[in-house]
Design an enzyme around this catalytic site. Structure first.
Site, PDB file in Angstrom:
ATOM      1  N   VAL A  15       0.840  -1.203   0.000  1.00  0.00           N
ATOM      2  CA  VAL A  15       0.000   0.000   0.000  1.00  0.00           C
ATOM      3  C   VAL A  15       0.877   1.256   0.000  1.00  0.00           C
ATOM      4  O   VAL A  15       0.650   2.186  -0.782  1.00  0.00           O
ATOM      5  CB  VAL A  15      -0.942   0.015   1.232  1.00  0.00           C
ATOM      6  CG1 VAL A  15      -1.722   1.321   1.284  1.00  0.00           C
ATOM      7  CG2 VAL A  15      -1.898  -1.172   1.196  1.00  0.00           C
ATOM      8  N   HIS A 177     -14.406  -2.077  10.049  1.00  0.00           N
ATOM      9  CA  HIS A 177     -13.730  -2.495   8.818  1.00  0.00           C
ATOM     10  C   HIS A 177     -13.252  -3.923   9.094  1.00  0.00           C
ATOM     11  O   HIS A 177     -12.126  -4.154   9.502  1.00  0.00           O
ATOM     12  CB  HIS A 177     -12.560  -1.552   8.525  1.00  0.00           C
ATOM     13  CG  HIS A 177     -11.757  -1.962   7.323  1.00  0.00           C
ATOM     14  ND1 HIS A 177     -12.287  -2.078   6.065  1.00  0.00           N
ATOM     15  CD2 HIS A 177     -10.446  -2.296   7.186  1.00  0.00           C
ATOM     16  CE1 HIS A 177     -11.354  -2.454   5.220  1.00  0.00           C
ATOM     17  NE2 HIS A 177     -10.219  -2.605   5.881  1.00  0.00           N
TER      18      HIS A 177
HETATM   19  N1  LIG Z   1      -7.752  -0.068   5.607  1.00  0.00           N
HETATM   20  C1  LIG Z   1      -7.799  -0.761   4.476  1.00  0.00           C
HETATM   21  O1  LIG Z   1      -8.763  -0.714   3.711  1.00  0.00           O
HETATM   22  C2  LIG Z   1      -6.618  -1.622   4.104  1.00  0.00           C
HETATM   23  C3  LIG Z   1      -6.457  -2.105   2.801  1.00  0.00           C
HETATM   24  C4  LIG Z   1      -5.302  -2.830   2.486  1.00  0.00           C
HETATM   25  C5  LIG Z   1      -4.358  -3.086   3.472  1.00  0.00           C
HETATM   26  N2  LIG Z   1      -4.591  -2.633   4.740  1.00  0.00           N
HETATM   27  C6  LIG Z   1      -3.626  -2.879   5.805  1.00  0.00           C
HETATM   28  O2  LIG Z   1      -2.505  -2.025   5.574  1.00  0.00           O
HETATM   29  C7  LIG Z   1      -1.343  -2.647   6.130  1.00  0.00           C
HETATM   30  C8  LIG Z   1      -0.250  -2.715   5.060  1.00  0.00           C
HETATM   31  O3  LIG Z   1      -0.661  -3.549   4.002  1.00  0.00           O
HETATM   32  P1  LIG Z   1       0.388  -3.863   2.820  1.00  0.00           P
HETATM   33  O4  LIG Z   1      -0.330  -4.671   1.821  1.00  0.00           O
HETATM   34  O5  LIG Z   1       1.075  -2.605   2.416  1.00  0.00           O
HETATM   35  O6  LIG Z   1       1.428  -4.791   3.636  1.00  0.00           O
HETATM   36  P2  LIG Z   1       2.990  -5.025   3.321  1.00  0.00           P
HETATM   37  O7  LIG Z   1       3.426  -6.177   4.138  1.00  0.00           O
HETATM   38  O8  LIG Z   1       3.195  -5.053   1.859  1.00  0.00           O
HETATM   39  O9  LIG Z   1       3.680  -3.698   3.870  1.00  0.00           O
HETATM   40  C9  LIG Z   1       3.897  -3.425   5.221  1.00  0.00           C
HETATM   41  C10 LIG Z   1       5.211  -2.661   5.306  1.00  0.00           C
HETATM   42  O10 LIG Z   1       5.394  -2.224   6.653  1.00  0.00           O
HETATM   43  C11 LIG Z   1       6.784  -2.303   6.909  1.00  0.00           C
HETATM   44  N3  LIG Z   1       7.056  -2.283   8.341  1.00  0.00           N
HETATM   45  C12 LIG Z   1       6.953  -3.298   9.231  1.00  0.00           C
HETATM   46  N4  LIG Z   1       7.336  -2.868  10.454  1.00  0.00           N
HETATM   47  C13 LIG Z   1       7.663  -1.561  10.313  1.00  0.00           C
HETATM   48  C14 LIG Z   1       8.135  -0.580  11.195  1.00  0.00           C
HETATM   49  N5  LIG Z   1       8.334  -0.841  12.486  1.00  0.00           N
HETATM   50  N6  LIG Z   1       8.389   0.661  10.708  1.00  0.00           N
HETATM   51  C15 LIG Z   1       8.194   0.952   9.404  1.00  0.00           C
HETATM   52  N7  LIG Z   1       7.747   0.063   8.511  1.00  0.00           N
HETATM   53  C16 LIG Z   1       7.489  -1.174   8.965  1.00  0.00           C
HETATM   54  C17 LIG Z   1       7.216  -3.608   6.257  1.00  0.00           C
HETATM   55  O11 LIG Z   1       8.623  -3.637   6.086  1.00  0.00           O
HETATM   56  C18 LIG Z   1       6.447  -3.510   4.941  1.00  0.00           C
HETATM   57  O12 LIG Z   1       7.226  -2.845   3.976  1.00  0.00           O
HETATM   58  C19 LIG Z   1      -1.800  -4.015   6.652  1.00  0.00           C
HETATM   59  O13 LIG Z   1      -2.106  -3.900   8.027  1.00  0.00           O
HETATM   60  C20 LIG Z   1      -3.064  -4.283   5.855  1.00  0.00           C
HETATM   61  O14 LIG Z   1      -3.944  -5.173   6.493  1.00  0.00           O
HETATM   62  C21 LIG Z   1      -5.673  -1.915   5.071  1.00  0.00           C
END
Ligand SMILES: NC(=O)c1ccc[n+]([C@@H]2O[C@H](COP(=O)([O-])OP(=O)(O)OC[C@H]3O[C@@H](n4cnc5c(N)ncnc54)[C@H](O)[C@@H]3O)[C@@H](O)[C@H]2O)c1
Length: 309
Positions: A15, A177
């Site tokens: 994201v 959500h």
């Molecule tokens: N609200 C919504 O509608 C919605 C939609 C899609 C995803 N999400 C949520 O968004 C979040 C991210 O999803 P994604 O697909 O990008 O996941 P992803 O695993 O691709 O990305 C997460 C990123 O966070 C980084 N990270 C982990 N610990 C960290 C820290 N301490 N400091 C900085 N960065 C850190 C990881 O290295 C990774 O790059 C998840 O919780 C997912 O469930 C929410």
């Protein structure tokens, strides 16, 4: 000239990086600060963005840290623990609370004059945005949990059930959500006019929504819907930074609306550059009212469980 500044936490993820890409290539210029635990991936994104300069205005993007929060117009929280193939969003609550904790602590330290907004995308959004809101001194209008995907998905399913174009449909999902989501079938519009969704059509819509998650889970990939999410968040950022008054659903704290207080759940809101101006209170039927209150009590219980920030 100063461009609105957006700091993305978790920028190397699905994201975060999609959002950065959309903002870098948007017609409106932003200053973007990228924060990620995977610093090498963030460095790759920065090198990648440099090559865009010959295509037009050079992107204003840099490696960020929490110091960037203080002059950011928008802070987007997308950092999370590694995803599993498919698990309920609430499963990652404690682990994600640990991930976002240091960033939330820094957000609580921004000055009382700060006029920016925080968009929480990391799941579970209602719990995490509610947790942050309980510990900040700035009001509820500036901490938003991003929940719009649910309404977009509902629009697609309603359009299919009615045999119409999804772009003509306006429909909203409120509540959690997550599994305790509440689709509002009594407030569906087609080309701006109220339309009735019959009991049979509602069933087919709900079946399509359930089927979306089943099909997604069956693919067995640890991915989220990054294109939808990044597009929605980019649009929200545009509205918040350019003062476009618009209707949204977002997870915000309620102050008596819908008979609920001190809890974040998804509700219809009107917002502009000042953030959430108003929670729109629509009449709900008994089942929707009960479902919303159940969702709220679940969220409140979970925020209580997280304790102090
Ligand atoms: N609200 C919504 O509608 C919605 C939609 C899609 C995803 N999400 C949520 O968004 C979040 C991210 O999803 P994604 O697909 O990008 O996941 P992803 O695993 O691709 O990305 C997460 C990123 O966070 C980084 N990270 C982990 N610990 C960290 C820290 N301490 N400091 C900085 N960065 C850190 C990881 O290295 C990774 O790059 C998840 O919780 C997912 O469930 C929410």
């Amino acid at each position: 000239m100063r461009h609105p500044k957006v700091t993305i936490v978790g920028a190397a993820g699905g994201v975060g990086s999609s959002l950065a890409h959309l903002l870098i290539t948007a017609p409106d210029a932003y200053e973007i600060a990228l924060i990620g635990r995977d610093t090498r991936s963030v460095a790759c994104l920065l090198m990648d963005s440099e090559s865009l300069a010959p295509l037009g205005r050079p992107p204003v993007v840099g490696h960020g840290d929490t110091g960037d929060f203080h002059d950011s117009d928008i802070i987007v929280i997308t950092a999370s623990v590694p995803l599993t193939a498919w698990a309920p969003r609430a499963d990652s609550m404690s682990a994600n609370a640990e991930v976002v904790h240091p960033y939330f602590r820094e957000i609580t330290k921004v000055s009382a004059d700060w006029r920016g907004h925080v968009i929480v995308v990391t799941n579970p959004i209602d719990v995490l945005s509610g947790w942050l809101r309980r510990h900040t001194h700035f009001g509820r209008s500036r901490i938003l949990g991003y929940s719009w995907n649910d309404s977009l998905r509902l629009r697609v399913a309603v359009a299919r059930a009615l045999g119409e174009d999804a772009a003509d449909i306006t429909a909203w999902v409120i509540g959690e959500h997550g599994d305790a989501f509440v689709p509002l079938f009594g407030h569906v519009l087609s080309k701006g006019r109220h339309v009735r969704v019959s009991a049979r059509q509602r069933e087919s819509v709900l079946a399509e929504l359930r089927d979306f998650y089943t099909r997604w889970g069956r693919l067995g990939r640890a991915r989220t819907t990054v294109w939808t999410t990044a597009s929605g968040v980019a649009r929200m950022i545009h509205d918040l930074t350019h003062g476009r008054s618009a209707d949204w659903t977002a997870s915000v704290a309620l102050n008596g609306e819908y008979g609920l207080s001190d809890v974040n759940v998804g509700v219809p809101v009107t917002m502009d550059a000042r953030g959430v101006l108003r929670v729109v209170e629509w009449g709900l039927d008994e089942a929707e009212h009960t479902a919303l209150h159940q969702a709220a009590s679940l969220v409140r219980q979970r925020v209580d469980g997280l304790g102090a920030l």
